[in-house]
Enzyme design. Structure first.
Site, PDB file in Angstrom:
ATOM      1  N   ASP A  83       1.494  15.405   6.283  1.00 27.28           N
ATOM      2  CA  ASP A  83       1.758  14.733   5.147  1.00 27.28           C
ATOM      3  C   ASP A  83       1.384  15.446   3.936  1.00 27.28           C
ATOM      4  O   ASP A  83       0.527  16.309   3.868  1.00 27.28           O
ATOM      5  CB  ASP A  83       1.663  13.204   5.160  1.00 27.28           C
ATOM      6  N   ASN A 152      -4.838   0.256   8.594  1.00 23.08           N
ATOM      7  CA  ASN A 152      -3.983  -0.563   8.828  1.00 23.08           C
ATOM      8  C   ASN A 152      -3.079  -0.144   9.954  1.00 23.08           C
ATOM      9  O   ASN A 152      -2.006  -0.625  10.479  1.00 23.08           O
ATOM     10  CB  ASN A 152      -3.087  -0.721   7.760  1.00 23.08           C
ATOM     11  N   HIS A 154      -1.693   2.803  10.702  1.00 27.73           N
ATOM     12  CA  HIS A 154      -0.740   3.866  10.329  1.00 27.73           C
ATOM     13  C   HIS A 154      -1.028   5.423  10.991  1.00 27.73           C
ATOM     14  O   HIS A 154      -2.192   5.523  11.186  1.00 27.73           O
ATOM     15  CB  HIS A 154      -0.426   4.146   8.826  1.00 27.73           C
ATOM     16  N   GLU A 159       3.296   3.872   7.187  1.00 31.71           N
ATOM     17  CA  GLU A 159       2.522   2.425   6.916  1.00 31.71           C
ATOM     18  C   GLU A 159       3.193   1.317   7.889  1.00 31.71           C
ATOM     19  O   GLU A 159       4.273   1.668   8.288  1.00 31.71           O
ATOM     20  CB  GLU A 159       2.938   2.282   5.357  1.00 31.71           C
TER      21      GLU A 159
HETATM   22  P1  PGA Z   1      -9.530   8.959   7.601  1.00 41.09           P
HETATM   23  O1  PGA Z   1      -7.893   8.453   7.939  1.00 41.09           O
HETATM   24  O2  PGA Z   1      -9.608   9.942   8.744  1.00 41.09           O
HETATM   25  O3  PGA Z   1      -9.981   9.258   6.419  1.00 41.09           O
HETATM   26  O4  PGA Z   1     -10.014   7.608   8.408  1.00 41.09           O
HETATM   27  C1  PGA Z   1      -7.169   8.216   8.672  1.00 41.09           C
HETATM   28  C2  PGA Z   1      -5.636   8.138   8.308  1.00 41.09           C
HETATM   29  O5  PGA Z   1      -5.571   7.256   7.423  1.00 41.09           O
HETATM   30  O6  PGA Z   1      -4.776   8.292   8.971  1.00 41.09           O
END
Ligand code: PGA
Length: 283
Positions: A83, A152, A154, A159
């Site tokens: 992304d 959450n 994702h 999302e």
């Molecule tokens: P993080 O994010 O590695 O900063 O915990 C993971 C994500 O949001 O996919």
């Protein structure tokens, strides 16, 4: 050290979601880096799917070390990131392009033209998303996709309530995700509202998914994603229907999992994991 195991490319193992519980985040990072390194050694033209965020930083550090100390060669490797923020130029230090350059690409011998991220400044988003999907297909598809999981649930920026068959597209970020990423930008206001993300369906097309989760903040959502019902409310749960998914976690992230003892037993007994057992206990 050379290839620990030829498993990444040659294994016929399919239709499985396996969980490997490592004693520490460091050992989890080392294991994931080794799986990627073995993939690249066994198939120099491997196509790697990469992620940004706090979680993969230790993996990239380890891959850079393997390149430096063991001549791990990325000269034929291609990468696709999951992304990129919309409205953030590649040159912006907060862009995922800059992050990848800083954390990995500048430290290994990968060719810049072989590293791909969506263009967050594209004027025609529909064409940009379609072109990104085509570039992945033209490269032969993703051999190994590194993934983190959001608080959450994702996967990439898919999302909650993203379709589990979604493809690369623009996506509005939830307030929770923006808050999770605020430390990278300084303040919440500066976190972009939207991003381009590979879809859940795009991710599921990868030949092998590796989900890395470390730290106690991920324990509850990991339980939902791995052992809960499959649901668009927790997009990472779609990995349950992937043909080959390896979930690598540290003890803190594994804390809520109900089937921990079974996962430990599988890792201790499956022959294909034998070459990796000492690596996991060494850190
Ligand atoms: P993080 O994010 O590695 O900063 O915990 C993971 C994500 O949001 O996919």
């Amino acid at each position: 050290m050379v290839i620990l195991c030829e498993l990444p490319v040659h294994s016929q193992k399919e239709a499985v979601i396996e969980v490997i519980i490592c004693p520490t985040a460091e050992s989890a990072n080392h294991l994931v880096a080794q799986l990627i390194a073995d993939t690249v050694r066994a198939k120099p033209r491997a196509v790697l799917g990469l992620a940004t965020g706090k979680t993969p930083e230790g993996v990239y550090e380890r891959l850079a070390t393997l390149h430096k100390e063991q001549k791990l060669d990325f000269s034929f490797t291609t990468t696709f990131n999951l992304d990129e923020y919309l409205g953030v130029a590649a040159s912006n230090p907060q862009s995922f392009r800059s992050t990848m350059d800083r954390q990995l690409f500048s430290k290994i011998n990968i060719k810049r033209e072989n590293t791909h991220l969506p263009n967050g400044m594209a004027s025609d988003l529909e064409s940009e998303c379609a072109a990104y999907e085509k570039r992945i297909m033209d490269a032969g598809g993703i051999d190994i996709q590194l993934l983190g999981i959001g608080l959450n649930g994702h996967l990439a920026f898919n999302e909650p309530m993203s379709s589990l068959t979604s493809r690369t597209r623009p996506k509005s970020l939830t307030p929770e995700t923006r808050a999770q990423n605020a430390p990278f930008f300084g303040t919440l206001d500066q976190v972009p509202a939207r991003a381009i993300t590979m879809g859940v369906g795009t991710i599921l097309d990868s030949r092998w998914c590796i989900l890395l989760a470390t730290g106690s903040s991920k324990a509850e959502i990991l339980l939902k994603a791995i052992e809960g019902p499959m649901s668009a409310a927790v997009t990472a749960s779609a990995l349950q229907m992937h043909r080959r998914c390896t979930v690598v976690v540290d003890e803190s992230a594994a804390a809520w999992l109900q089937m921990k003892e079974y996962y430990r037993w599988v890792f201790a007994t499956e022959p294909e994991w034998a070459p990796y057992r000492s690596l996991v206990t060494a850190h």
